[in-house]
Scaffold this active site. Structure first.
Site, mmCIF file in Angstrom:
data_model
loop_
_atom_site.group_PDB
_atom_site.id
_atom_site.type_symbol
_atom_site.label_atom_id
_atom_site.label_comp_id
_atom_site.label_asym_id
_atom_site.label_seq_id
_atom_site.Cartn_x
_atom_site.Cartn_y
_atom_site.Cartn_z
ATOM 1 N N CYS A 280 20.105 22.015 79.704
ATOM 2 C CA CYS A 280 20.317 20.587 79.966
ATOM 3 C C CYS A 280 21.779 20.309 80.294
ATOM 4 O O CYS A 280 22.468 19.519 79.619
ATOM 5 C CB CYS A 280 19.863 19.761 78.763
ATOM 6 S SG CYS A 280 18.085 19.792 78.511
ATOM 7 N N GLY B 203 38.309 46.107 80.581
ATOM 8 C CA GLY B 203 36.920 45.838 80.258
ATOM 9 C C GLY B 203 36.122 45.737 81.544
ATOM 10 O O GLY B 203 35.264 46.556 81.848
ATOM 11 N N ARG B 204 36.461 44.721 82.327
ATOM 12 C CA ARG B 204 35.755 44.446 83.581
ATOM 13 C C ARG B 204 35.720 45.666 84.510
ATOM 14 O O ARG B 204 34.708 45.970 85.141
ATOM 15 C CB ARG B 204 36.457 43.278 84.275
ATOM 16 C CG ARG B 204 35.720 42.676 85.432
ATOM 17 C CD ARG B 204 36.588 41.652 86.152
ATOM 18 N NE ARG B 204 37.376 40.842 85.240
ATOM 19 C CZ ARG B 204 36.992 39.684 84.722
ATOM 20 N NH1 ARG B 204 35.813 39.196 85.047
ATOM 21 N NH2 ARG B 204 37.781 39.020 83.896
#
Length: 419
Positions: free
Chosen positions: A341, A274-275
């Protein structure tokens, strides 16, 4: 050295932003095709070589379609990824289901599509047979334990939830034979984001020796050996890319030394990258919203870890450039952050960069794999758009940005839709 380049100039990017505001991921079709061809060339010697693109890296039908045009199949780990494959025109044994803790619906869908099924546990054999039947082609995923060291991303094999032990592998194939399965493959996936040639050769040796033992002990001639993915990319400019020629030649020598004498000289080689295919062909483009100066200097972007989780999840490095300031001295130290957050919502910590001003366009490199794919909606953050820079220079929208209507569409409450 690995030079980091963004394929668009500043003025072209600013015009693009007028149509599709930041943040967005953009992918380079020409680079994706070139990356695939480089991998294919490394295994040009191998009988029946096929790359099964790991859909989880970039689950977009347009990307899968491009790679299928080049000859790739898919490696899937969910029913959604199976459907993406089918929508992109990938058919039958071009598809491989390599999931774990798999529900019966996924087994059923994979069998209906004619996919190769790769089981992650011995118990899954009976479960699949009961709820979905048996596939035409079956493989088991091998976990070699402490024979391979693993790394920070995929973990140590002895601590991983994936795969079968060596005794379980022989038991699994024996039982599958007794249940009537006739065609088999062999699979592993034990390294990730790896750049060292020797790591791939060790994996190949282990798998070829196991294939030979399966034939000797059970009479099984596996139709393919899937060596997994794990091909890394140089995220840092000072890193060198994989020497694919050396990897291919080294695995070919092992194949000739182990597989051919065992009578397995027609066994196909599979990979599931993939990468290596899309990782360095993608960029996250953001606009600087705020600058904060307290105990440290912070640059706040209009993107956040919901758009790129890897730095927060793994402490992963992603190179950052500022459009129009690529050659300016990196004489300022910043934390580059998003608005989530969470204090780990940082793309970079103590990064040396040029002087950054509010409104600057920041490009985060190498986001084409496990970038948008790992997005989420915490804090109500919305999925950003995905664009494709086509080979003819045009820009194609291949995923629109998520809207608030999309976000609220699955909720049920009195009062109707919030806006």
């Amino acid at each position: 050295m690995n030079e980091k380049k963004f394929p668009l100039g500043k003025e072209q990017t600013l015009e693009l932003i007028k149509r599709w505001p930041t943040p967005f991921h953009i992918y380079d079709e020409a680079k994706i095709r070139a990356n695939f061809r480089r991998l294919r060339e490394a295994f040009s010697w191998a009988p029946g070589f096929r790359e099964h693109f790991a859909v989880k890296a970039l689950p977009n039908p347009r990307i899968v379609q491009i790679l299928h045009e080049e000859g790739a199949g898919t490696d899937c780990s969910s029913i959604a990824e199976l459907l993406i494959s089918a929508a992109a025109g990938v058919k039958g044994e071009e598809i491989m289901l390599t999931s774990n803790d798999t529900p019966w619906e996924e087994f059923q869908k994979a069998i209906a599509l004619g996919a190769v099924i790769n089981l992650d546990d011995l118990s899954h054999l009976d479960y699949m047979a009961e709820h979905a039947g048996l596939p035409e082609v079956l493989s088991f995923r091998y976990n070699p334990g402490d024979l391979i060291e693993g790394n920070d991303i995929i973990g140590k094999p002895v601590e991983a939830k994936y795969g079968l032990t060596r005794p379980q592998m022989f038991e699994g194939y024996r039982r599958a034979q007794e249940m009537g399965v006739k065609r088999f493959g062999l699979h592993t996936m034990v390294i990730s984001s790896e750049l060292r040639t020797e790591a791939f050769l060790l994996t190949a040796r282990i798998m070829f020796e196991l294939a030979a033992e399966l034939k000797q002990n059970l009479g099984i001639c596996v139709e393919f050996v899937n060596l997994g993915g794990g091909f890394g990319i140089p995220y840092r400019p000072e890193e060198n890319p994989i020497d694919y020629a050396a990897v291919g030649a080294g695995i070919e020598r092992l194949y000739n030394d182990i597989m051919r004498p065992a009578g397995l000289g027609s066994t196909a080689i599979r990979t599931e990258s993939g990468r290596a295919i899309t990782g360095d062909a993608g960029w996250l483009v953001s606009t600087v919203l705020h600058e904060k100066d307290t105990y440290k200097k912070y640059i706040g972007l209009d993107s956040c870890m919901a758009n790129l989780m890897r730095p927060a999840l793994y402490g992963a490095y992603h190179h950052i450039t500022v459009l129009g300031k690529e050659n300016a001295p990196a004489d300022h130290i910043y934390d580059v952050t998003g608005s989530l957050c969470e204090n780990n919502d940082k793309f970079a910590i103590d990064r040396a960069l040029p002087k950054i001003d509010i409104g600057d366009i920041v490009v985060i490199h190498d986001t084409g794999a496990h970038g948008s794919a790992m997005g989420f909606n915490y804090n109500g953050k919305l999925w950003c758009a995905e664009l494709l820079l086509c080979t003819d220079g045009t820009i194609e929208l291949i995923r629109r940005a998520q809207t608030l209507d999309d976000y609220f569409a699955t909720l049920r409450y009195e009062g109707g839709l919030l806006s």
